[in-house]
Design a protein around this motif. Structure first.
Motif, PDB file in Angstrom:
ATOM      1  N   VAL A  20       0.940  -1.281  -0.193  1.00 52.42           N
ATOM      2  CA  VAL A  20      -0.180   0.054   0.027  1.00 52.42           C
ATOM      3  C   VAL A  20       0.931   1.393   0.035  1.00 52.42           C
ATOM      4  CG1 VAL A  20      -1.811   1.423   1.206  1.00 52.42           C
ATOM      5  CG2 VAL A  20      -1.907  -1.037   0.964  1.00 52.42           C
ATOM      6  N   LEU A  21       1.775   1.356   0.989  1.00 46.94           N
ATOM      7  CA  LEU A  21       2.862   2.365   0.808  1.00 46.94           C
ATOM      8  C   LEU A  21       3.668   2.484  -0.283  1.00 46.94           C
ATOM      9  CD1 LEU A  21       4.050   4.608   2.881  1.00 46.94           C
ATOM     10  CD2 LEU A  21       5.620   2.863   3.574  1.00 46.94           C
ATOM     11  N   THR A  22       3.830   1.424  -0.997  1.00 45.50           N
ATOM     12  CA  THR A  22       4.600   1.587  -2.219  1.00 45.50           C
ATOM     13  C   THR A  22       3.650   2.031  -3.471  1.00 45.50           C
ATOM     14  OG1 THR A  22       5.870  -0.363  -1.653  1.00 45.50           O
ATOM     15  CG2 THR A  22       5.564   0.074  -4.226  1.00 45.50           C
ATOM     16  N   ILE A  23       2.281   1.954  -3.216  1.00 46.83           N
ATOM     17  CA  ILE A  23       1.554   2.312  -4.221  1.00 46.83           C
ATOM     18  C   ILE A  23       1.374   3.899  -4.167  1.00 46.83           C
ATOM     19  CG2 ILE A  23      -0.952   2.195  -4.963  1.00 46.83           C
ATOM     20  CD1 ILE A  23      -1.237  -0.642  -4.427  1.00 46.83           C
ATOM     21  N   ILE A  24       1.174   4.233  -2.861  1.00 48.31           N
ATOM     22  CA  ILE A  24       1.008   5.533  -2.710  1.00 48.31           C
ATOM     23  C   ILE A  24       2.370   6.445  -2.996  1.00 48.31           C
ATOM     24  CG2 ILE A  24       0.772   7.330  -0.495  1.00 48.31           C
ATOM     25  CD1 ILE A  24      -0.586   5.134   1.038  1.00 48.31           C
ATOM     26  N   ILE A  25       3.340   5.822  -2.719  1.00 48.51           N
ATOM     27  CA  ILE A  25       4.621   6.732  -3.427  1.00 48.51           C
ATOM     28  C   ILE A  25       4.939   6.768  -4.729  1.00 48.51           C
ATOM     29  CG2 ILE A  25       7.182   6.385  -3.259  1.00 48.51           C
ATOM     30  CD1 ILE A  25       6.998   5.098  -0.444  1.00 48.51           C
ATOM     31  N   THR A  27       2.286   6.397  -6.942  1.00 50.81           N
ATOM     32  CA  THR A  27       1.151   7.260  -7.501  1.00 50.81           C
ATOM     33  C   THR A  27       1.425   8.940  -6.925  1.00 50.81           C
ATOM     34  OG1 THR A  27      -0.595   5.700  -6.618  1.00 50.81           O
ATOM     35  CG2 THR A  27      -1.235   7.972  -7.175  1.00 50.81           C
ATOM     36  N   VAL A  28       1.999   9.014  -5.836  1.00 53.70           N
ATOM     37  CA  VAL A  28       2.329  10.396  -5.865  1.00 53.70           C
ATOM     38  C   VAL A  28       3.494  10.840  -6.536  1.00 53.70           C
ATOM     39  CG1 VAL A  28       3.241  12.189  -4.010  1.00 53.70           C
ATOM     40  CG2 VAL A  28       1.541  10.564  -3.284  1.00 53.70           C
ATOM     41  N   TRP A  30       4.361   9.785  -9.414  1.00 49.23           N
ATOM     42  CA  TRP A  30       3.944   9.781 -10.762  1.00 49.23           C
ATOM     43  C   TRP A  30       3.066  11.222 -11.012  1.00 49.23           C
ATOM     44  CZ3 TRP A  30       4.596   8.473 -15.717  1.00 49.23           C
ATOM     45  CH2 TRP A  30       3.405   8.683 -16.482  1.00 49.23           C
ATOM     46  N   ARG A  31       2.177  11.650 -10.136  1.00 50.45           N
ATOM     47  CA  ARG A  31       1.607  12.815 -10.358  1.00 50.45           C
ATOM     48  C   ARG A  31       2.588  14.074 -10.284  1.00 50.45           C
ATOM     49  NH1 ARG A  31      -3.959  12.221  -6.431  1.00 50.45           N
ATOM     50  NH2 ARG A  31      -5.138  10.499  -7.604  1.00 50.45           N
TER      51      ARG A  31
END
Length: 524
Positions: A20-25, A27-28, A30-31
């Motif tokens: 989950v933390l990896t996905i958040i990092i 995603t942020v 990438w944005r």
């Protein structure tokens, strides 16, 4: 709980939390990458494919765009005065001028990761100013100092703007303006009485006329729009002027996310000024509203029109913040544009004595020894020509900016979403293509047959904007300026002082950087 169970739950938690933390990092990350690099590069390709040219968005311009170069060019320009007959654009819009020299009129610059596209075609400029639903005001993406200063009608959009404009339009109708003429005259007499004390009958006096003109137009605003005492309002105008200077300084920098929360000296001072303004203006609004409710005062001015609509709950200004924004805007905008128009007029007439004398003779011919009135003001021909020429060369606002929120057609072009458009009015006003080879010369005669004849029927004159959002105070400002100039020319003559330095620069409007020292004489 035994150790084995605890360890198992920890492993389960880690097996969930880490992905989950990896996905958040990711995603942020990438944005951020998309915002800072991918999207700007896409916009650049889209613009260049349509023939626009500009600096490439490289890693050197990541996040800050052309800010560093812009600041350097601007500082260099402000460090040098120019000849009175020189082109003013390299000094008031130096980076834009440099960009056009390098890339041509069809060019763009970078404001952080956002492109700013120059729109130089008058017809396209009209379209941008007219279709305000497609091309919105860009204050939402400017720095917080500008956002703080630019409020009220100047900031409103859509239905809110329509309602508020509808409320305030009657204040500036012709019949209301006629009623303000005695107040214009009274304030003008006050300033000229001060000059009478300074200028002896047989001698000249060297004075910087700019502060006097700012005082004059400020007093007019206090008296006609708010029915307040200028002596009490003086501090208010001073902090508004300071805020305008701060706003201009910060427009040369990129406004990074969260920058307004940084404890910088500018941010601290801006908050202090806003606190002072809010306290003063809110007290004025509440006090006047209380008197209106109690039937103690009925006046026909800007503030009472605004309060009347609010108290009746008939229009869209429905909270104290909106009310504060409208009042602050008209205190600021009401005096500054007219003061600048008058100071450039006196500077130009001090240089061009023939036009000064023509304007003086017209003032004597139309008014004789009587006080200026509306009938006489409406008969003036030479003085309006002079003001048009001053507004052409030194428009109050050198450029208008708009924001395109989604991909939008503009003529043959498609402007990418989240792109700024710049309409450089002062460059258009001095373009030889529309005004001839003497475009940088002061020649009011070009307006002898009206604006359309001067521009050969083309829309190349926008000192107060264009379309439905044209400046609401245009006629107010012009009527005041005509009356003031007619009065001054019948009592004084003006010459340029040897100490005058020609250095137009932009604060919020175009002003003389070193003031306007003129030699003033009483007429015999």
């Amino acid at each position: 709980m035994d150790t084995e169970t605890f360890g198992g739950e920890k492993k389960i938690w880690n097996s969930i939390a880490i992905p989950v933390l990896t996905i958040i990092i990711v995603t942020v990350g990438w944005r951020i990458l998309n915002w800072l690099w991918i999207t700007p590069r896409k916009k650049e390709r889209m613009l260049k494919q349509q023939g626009f040219k500009g600096n490439s968005y490289t890693f050197m311009r990541l996040l800050f765009g052309d800010t560093k170069e812009n600041s350097m060019v601007y500082a260099e320009a402000l460090g040098k005065a120019i000849n009175i007959h020189d082109e003013a654009v390299p000094r008031v819009m130096p980076f834009v001028h440099k960009t056009i020299e390098k890339y041509g009129k069809q060019s763009f610059m970078w404001v952080g990761p956002r492109p700013r596209v120059l729109i130089m075609d008058p017809e396209l400029m009209k379209t941008v100013m007219t279709k305000h639903g497609n091309f919105v005001k860009n204050f939402k993406v400017t720095n917080n100092i500008v956002q703080t200063l630019v409020t009220g009608l100047l900031h409103d959009e859509g239905k809110v703007w329509s309602k508020n404009r509808g409320i305030l339009n009657p204040v500036f109708h012709l019949e209301k303006l006629k009623q303000m003429i005695p107040a214009f005259q009274t304030v003008c007499d006050e300033i000229m009485s001060e000059w009478d004390e300074l200028v002896s009958k047989d001698e000249s006096h060297l004075m910087d006329v700019f502060p006097y003109l700012e005082s004059l137009t400020s007093r007019v605003v206090s008296r006609t729009l708010f029915a307040t005492d200028y002596a009490k309002d003086k501090k208010l105008y001073e902090v508004l002027k300071e805020m305008a200077f701060m706003a201009r300084q910060t427009t040369k920098m990129v406004d990074l996310p969260g920058a307004k929360y940084l404890p910088t000296e500018t941010n601290r001072r801006a908050k202090q000024i806003m606190s002072e303004l809010r306290k003063t203006l809110n007290a004025l609004i509440k006090e006047r509203a209380k008197k209106i409710k109690a039937g103690q005062t009925v006046e026909d001015n800007f503030l009472h029109t605004l309060l009347g609509s609010e108290l009746a709950q008939a229009h869209g200004i429905s909270n104290m913040e909106d009310m504060f924004g409208q009042v602050k805007l008209f205190y600021f905008a009401g005096y500054e544009s007219t003061a600048n128009m008058l100071v450039w007029t006196l500077i130009m007439l001090s240089i061009h004595q023939d036009w000064q004398e023509r304007a003086r003779q017209e003032a004597f011919q139309v008014f004789g020894d009587r006080k200026p009135d509306y009938e006489g003001i409406s008969q003036l021909k030479v003085i309006p020509m002079i003001f048009n020429e001053v507004l052409r060369l030194y428009p109050p606002v050198v450029e208008l900016s708009r924001l395109v929120e989604e991909d939008t057609k503009l003529g043959e072009y498609t402007i990418p979403a989240d792109t700024l458009l710049m309409l450089p009015l002062v460059i258009l006003h001095r373009d030889p293509e529309y005004w001839g080879e003497d475009a940088n010369e002061f020649n009011p005669g070009r307006f002898s047959e009206g604006v359309l004849k001067a521009t050969k029927g083309r829309p190349a004159f926008f000192p107060f904007g264009w379309g439905p959002r044209v400046c609401i105070g245009q006629n107010y400002s012009l009527m005041e300026a005509k009356l003031v100039l007619a009065n001054m020319l019948r009592r004084f003559s003006f010459e340029l002082s040897p100490t005058y330095t020609h250095a137009p620069y932009v604060v919020f409007t175009v002003q003389p950087q070193y003031g306007a020292p003129l030699i003033v004489r009483k007429l015999k």
